[in-house]
Write a protein that holds these residues in place. Structure first.
Motif, PDB file in Angstrom:
ATOM      1  N   LEU A  62       0.885  -1.271  -0.215  1.00 53.34           N
ATOM      2  CA  LEU A  62       0.014  -0.032  -0.076  1.00 53.34           C
ATOM      3  C   LEU A  62       0.923   1.147  -0.215  1.00 53.34           C
ATOM      4  CD1 LEU A  62      -2.720  -1.011   2.665  1.00 53.34           C
ATOM      5  CD2 LEU A  62      -3.149  -0.604   0.077  1.00 53.34           C
ATOM      6  N   ARG A  63       1.810   1.066   0.894  1.00 54.37           N
ATOM      7  CA  ARG A  63       2.806   2.451   0.855  1.00 54.37           C
ATOM      8  C   ARG A  63       3.338   2.869  -0.367  1.00 54.37           C
ATOM      9  NH1 ARG A  63       7.285   3.722   5.692  1.00 54.37           N
ATOM     10  NH2 ARG A  63       7.649   5.957   5.069  1.00 54.37           N
ATOM     11  N   ILE A  64       3.885   1.607  -1.058  1.00 54.47           N
ATOM     12  CA  ILE A  64       4.773   1.779  -2.199  1.00 54.47           C
ATOM     13  C   ILE A  64       3.511   2.413  -3.499  1.00 54.47           C
ATOM     14  CG2 ILE A  64       5.820   0.812  -4.395  1.00 54.47           C
ATOM     15  CD1 ILE A  64       7.191  -0.654  -2.208  1.00 54.47           C
ATOM     16  N   GLY A  65       2.539   1.678  -3.497  1.00 53.66           N
ATOM     17  CA  GLY A  65       1.424   2.040  -4.520  1.00 53.66           C
ATOM     18  C   GLY A  65       0.833   3.428  -4.311  1.00 53.66           C
ATOM     19  N   TRP A  66       0.614   3.808  -2.879  1.00 52.39           N
ATOM     20  CA  TRP A  66       0.012   5.210  -2.890  1.00 52.39           C
ATOM     21  C   TRP A  66       1.099   6.300  -3.096  1.00 52.39           C
ATOM     22  CZ3 TRP A  66      -2.229   3.919   2.443  1.00 52.39           C
ATOM     23  CH2 TRP A  66      -3.730   3.276   2.370  1.00 52.39           C
ATOM     24  N   THR A  67       2.172   6.061  -2.867  1.00 53.65           N
ATOM     25  CA  THR A  67       3.422   7.186  -3.195  1.00 53.65           C
ATOM     26  C   THR A  67       3.686   7.195  -4.549  1.00 53.65           C
ATOM     27  OG1 THR A  67       4.684   6.377  -1.179  1.00 53.65           O
ATOM     28  CG2 THR A  67       5.891   7.412  -2.723  1.00 53.65           C
ATOM     29  N   LEU A  68       3.424   6.023  -5.384  1.00 51.74           N
ATOM     30  CA  LEU A  68       3.518   5.832  -6.742  1.00 51.74           C
ATOM     31  C   LEU A  68       2.625   6.737  -7.379  1.00 51.74           C
ATOM     32  CD1 LEU A  68       4.885   2.361  -7.706  1.00 51.74           C
ATOM     33  CD2 LEU A  68       6.270   4.556  -7.587  1.00 51.74           C
ATOM     34  N   ALA A  69       1.265   6.456  -7.020  1.00 54.65           N
ATOM     35  CA  ALA A  69       0.248   7.371  -7.326  1.00 54.65           C
ATOM     36  C   ALA A  69       0.322   8.735  -7.106  1.00 54.65           C
ATOM     37  CB  ALA A  69      -1.009   6.835  -6.796  1.00 54.65           C
ATOM     38  N   GLU A  70       0.887   9.356  -6.210  1.00 54.57           N
ATOM     39  CA  GLU A  70       1.200  10.825  -5.842  1.00 54.57           C
ATOM     40  C   GLU A  70       2.087  11.199  -6.804  1.00 54.57           C
ATOM     41  OE1 GLU A  70       2.331  11.012  -1.912  1.00 54.57           O
ATOM     42  OE2 GLU A  70       0.680  10.573  -1.129  1.00 54.57           O
ATOM     43  N   LEU A  71       3.159  10.493  -7.360  1.00 57.44           N
ATOM     44  CA  LEU A  71       3.962  10.877  -8.175  1.00 57.44           C
ATOM     45  C   LEU A  71       3.324  10.938  -9.585  1.00 57.44           C
ATOM     46  CD1 LEU A  71       6.957  11.427  -9.196  1.00 57.44           C
ATOM     47  CD2 LEU A  71       7.401   9.215  -9.474  1.00 57.44           C
ATOM     48  N   GLY A  72       2.754  10.128 -10.033  1.00 59.05           N
ATOM     49  CA  GLY A  72       1.892  10.106 -11.334  1.00 59.05           C
ATOM     50  C   GLY A  72       0.914  11.361 -11.390  1.00 59.05           C
ATOM     51  N   ALA A  73       0.236  11.771 -10.092  1.00 59.82           N
ATOM     52  CA  ALA A  73      -0.673  12.793 -10.089  1.00 59.82           C
ATOM     53  C   ALA A  73       0.164  14.155 -10.261  1.00 59.82           C
ATOM     54  CB  ALA A  73      -1.519  12.895  -8.937  1.00 59.82           C
ATOM     55  N   ALA A  74       1.123  14.175  -9.426  1.00 60.65           N
ATOM     56  CA  ALA A  74       2.203  15.224  -9.541  1.00 60.65           C
ATOM     57  C   ALA A  74       2.715  15.665 -10.819  1.00 60.65           C
ATOM     58  CB  ALA A  74       3.283  15.320  -8.458  1.00 60.65           C
ATOM     59  N   ARG A  75       3.176  14.246 -11.672  1.00 55.89           N
ATOM     60  CA  ARG A  75       3.762  14.629 -13.009  1.00 55.89           C
ATOM     61  C   ARG A  75       2.404  14.858 -13.905  1.00 55.89           C
ATOM     62  NH1 ARG A  75       7.141   9.747 -15.958  1.00 55.89           N
ATOM     63  NH2 ARG A  75       7.651  11.110 -17.757  1.00 55.89           N
ATOM     64  N   GLY A  76       1.410  14.508 -14.000  1.00 56.56           N
ATOM     65  CA  GLY A  76       0.313  14.693 -14.827  1.00 56.56           C
ATOM     66  C   GLY A  76      -0.214  16.115 -14.663  1.00 56.56           C
ATOM     67  N   GLY A  77      -0.139  16.640 -13.367  1.00 59.76           N
ATOM     68  CA  GLY A  77      -0.334  17.984 -12.993  1.00 59.76           C
ATOM     69  C   GLY A  77       0.524  19.006 -13.576  1.00 59.76           C
ATOM     70  N   ALA A  78       1.959  18.691 -13.706  1.00 62.06           N
ATOM     71  CA  ALA A  78       2.815  19.491 -14.151  1.00 62.06           C
ATOM     72  C   ALA A  78       2.860  19.654 -15.653  1.00 62.06           C
ATOM     73  CB  ALA A  78       4.419  19.066 -13.639  1.00 62.06           C
ATOM     74  N   ASP A  79       2.686  18.365 -16.295  1.00 64.30           N
ATOM     75  CA  ASP A  79       2.732  18.259 -17.690  1.00 64.30           C
ATOM     76  C   ASP A  79       1.166  19.140 -18.149  1.00 64.30           C
ATOM     77  OD1 ASP A  79       4.889  16.820 -17.832  1.00 64.30           O
ATOM     78  OD2 ASP A  79       3.581  14.974 -17.940  1.00 64.30           O
ATOM     79  N   ALA A  80       0.337  18.991 -17.573  1.00 64.46           N
ATOM     80  CA  ALA A  80      -1.107  19.692 -17.906  1.00 64.46           C
ATOM     81  C   ALA A  80      -0.684  21.224 -17.599  1.00 64.46           C
ATOM     82  CB  ALA A  80      -2.255  19.298 -17.033  1.00 64.46           C
ATOM     83  N   ALA A  81      -0.130  21.622 -16.780  1.00 66.91           N
ATOM     84  CA  ALA A  81      -0.054  23.049 -16.365  1.00 66.91           C
ATOM     85  C   ALA A  81       0.995  23.471 -17.534  1.00 66.91           C
ATOM     86  CB  ALA A  81       0.830  23.256 -15.164  1.00 66.91           C
ATOM     87  N   LYS A  82       1.879  22.783 -18.056  1.00 70.23           N
ATOM     88  CA  LYS A  82       2.794  23.056 -18.946  1.00 70.23           C
ATOM     89  C   LYS A  82       2.067  23.529 -20.466  1.00 70.23           C
ATOM     90  CE  LYS A  82       7.086  22.282 -21.540  1.00 70.23           C
ATOM     91  NZ  LYS A  82       8.348  21.072 -21.451  1.00 70.23           N
ATOM     92  N   ASP A  83       1.138  22.564 -20.747  1.00 68.74           N
ATOM     93  CA  ASP A  83       0.457  22.532 -21.943  1.00 68.74           C
ATOM     94  C   ASP A  83      -0.397  23.809 -21.872  1.00 68.74           C
ATOM     95  OD1 ASP A  83       1.684  20.349 -22.754  1.00 68.74           O
ATOM     96  OD2 ASP A  83       0.151  18.971 -22.226  1.00 68.74           O
ATOM     97  N   VAL A  84      -1.317  23.957 -20.858  1.00 67.09           N
ATOM     98  CA  VAL A  84      -1.905  25.179 -20.636  1.00 67.09           C
ATOM     99  C   VAL A  84      -1.271  26.545 -20.703  1.00 67.09           C
ATOM    100  CG1 VAL A  84      -3.885  26.227 -19.201  1.00 67.09           C
ATOM    101  CG2 VAL A  84      -3.943  23.717 -19.403  1.00 67.09           C
ATOM    102  N   ASP A  85      -0.331  26.574 -20.187  1.00 64.63           N
ATOM    103  CA  ASP A  85       0.426  27.779 -20.051  1.00 64.63           C
ATOM    104  C   ASP A  85       1.047  28.037 -21.506  1.00 64.63           C
ATOM    105  OD1 ASP A  85       2.347  29.709 -18.906  1.00 64.63           O
ATOM    106  OD2 ASP A  85       3.930  28.711 -19.661  1.00 64.63           O
ATOM    107  N   GLY A  86       1.163  27.068 -22.295  1.00 62.66           N
ATOM    108  CA  GLY A  86       1.516  27.176 -23.777  1.00 62.66           C
ATOM    109  C   GLY A  86       0.401  27.997 -24.395  1.00 62.66           C
ATOM    110  N   ALA A  87      -0.802  27.520 -24.134  1.00 63.37           N
ATOM    111  CA  ALA A  87      -2.003  28.324 -24.669  1.00 63.37           C
ATOM    112  C   ALA A  87      -2.158  29.672 -24.184  1.00 63.37           C
ATOM    113  CB  ALA A  87      -3.402  27.367 -24.155  1.00 63.37           C
ATOM    114  N   TRP A  88      -1.793  29.850 -22.859  1.00 64.03           N
ATOM    115  CA  TRP A  88      -1.982  31.235 -22.221  1.00 64.03           C
ATOM    116  C   TRP A  88      -0.750  32.191 -23.043  1.00 64.03           C
ATOM    117  CZ3 TRP A  88       0.657  34.884 -19.660  1.00 64.03           C
ATOM    118  CH2 TRP A  88      -0.102  36.016 -19.025  1.00 64.03           C
ATOM    119  N   ASP A  89       0.227  31.748 -22.991  1.00 62.76           N
ATOM    120  CA  ASP A  89       1.354  32.439 -23.717  1.00 62.76           C
ATOM    121  C   ASP A  89       1.159  32.707 -25.080  1.00 62.76           C
ATOM    122  OD1 ASP A  89       2.650  32.241 -21.241  1.00 62.76           O
ATOM    123  OD2 ASP A  89       4.329  30.848 -22.032  1.00 62.76           O
TER     124      ASP A  89
END
Length: 257
Positions: A56-83
């Protein structure tokens, strides 16, 4: 002999380990009864067998990493549209050389009120600042003189785009939610949490091997070997080589600061 370190494992290495949880000895560890919604337990963790807690501990930590990575990638894409919208708006204003003196004056007023630097300085701001800047533009566009100038130059559609891309960027970065962290910072923190978690779980498994019964050892040894194999694939880099944290930083947009 010192235990392998997970400090140099990159995001890709940790993401790849998610497959390990679904095969071999890890797959035989049944954690379903304790998996609640999101990244929380369905019942008290103190009731979970040790092997289940590891998974559980490993799985949840990996899920947090996936969510953080997805959020950063999404922000980068949206920022490109804003720019892009900001550059289009600035380009239209700066290219305005109409013979009509009223239009030239309107363009000059809007440049002064709505743009930074040579016209695209606002695209170099940090994400949170870009949201504030975009929302200020939208409010300025409602003022009588600015509204008249925008309508005169046919820029109403661009203002609507600014509002749309600003709202999208605000949603992507959680603007105003009080996290205090930029997407790239959350991503680095999640990567660091993976390093810490994997080391802690490996230490706990090693303890179970040392202090447990002979019946504990076969599976615990297999689980530990899978963790050690990950660490050994990513040893400490030679001097001058970038670390996973450096790689994550370089992947972040420059205007995140």
């Amino acid at each position: 002999m010192s235990e392998p370190s997970y400090a140099h494992v990159p995001e890709e290495g940790f993401h790849g380990f998610a497959q390990e949880l679904a095969q071999g000895e890890w797959a035989l560890v049944d954690s379903k009864d304790f998996e609640g919604g999101g990244q929380g337990p369905a019942k008290p963790l103190c009731e979970a067998p040790l092997q289940v807690a590891w998974k559980l501990r490993i799985g949840w930590t990996l899920a947090e990493l996936g969510a953080a990575r997805g959020g950063a990638d999404a922000a980068k894409d949206v920022d490109g549209a804003w720019d892009g919208t900001q550059k289009k708006f600035g380009g239209l204003l700066l290219a305005s050389h109409d013979k009509d003196p009223e239009k030239r004056a309107a363009s000059a007023r809007l440049q002064k009120a709505f743009l930074l630097g040579a016209g695209s300085g606002q695209t170099k701001l940090r994400y949170q600042q870009e949201v504030d800047f975009g929302r200020t533009q939208v409010q300025l566009a409602k003022e009588a003189q600015h509204a008249a100038d925008i309508h005169l130059l046919g820029l109403d559609g661009v203002i609507a785009e600014i509002e749309e891309t600003t709202d999208a960027l605000a949603d992507a970065i959680g603007h105003g939610q009080g996290t205090g962290r930029r997407p790239s910072e959350r991503r680095r923190a999640a990567l660091g949490a993976c390093s810490t978690t994997f080391a802690a779980v490996a230490d706990s498994i090693a303890w179970a091997i040392r202090c447990g019964t002979p019946g504990d050892q076969p599976r615990a040894q297999a689980l530990l070997e899978s963790l050690h194999a990950l660490a050994k694939r990513y040893p400490a880099p030679a001097s001058g080589t970038s670390t996973p944290a450096d790689q994550t930083t370089s992947a972040a947009p420059s205007n995140e600061g």
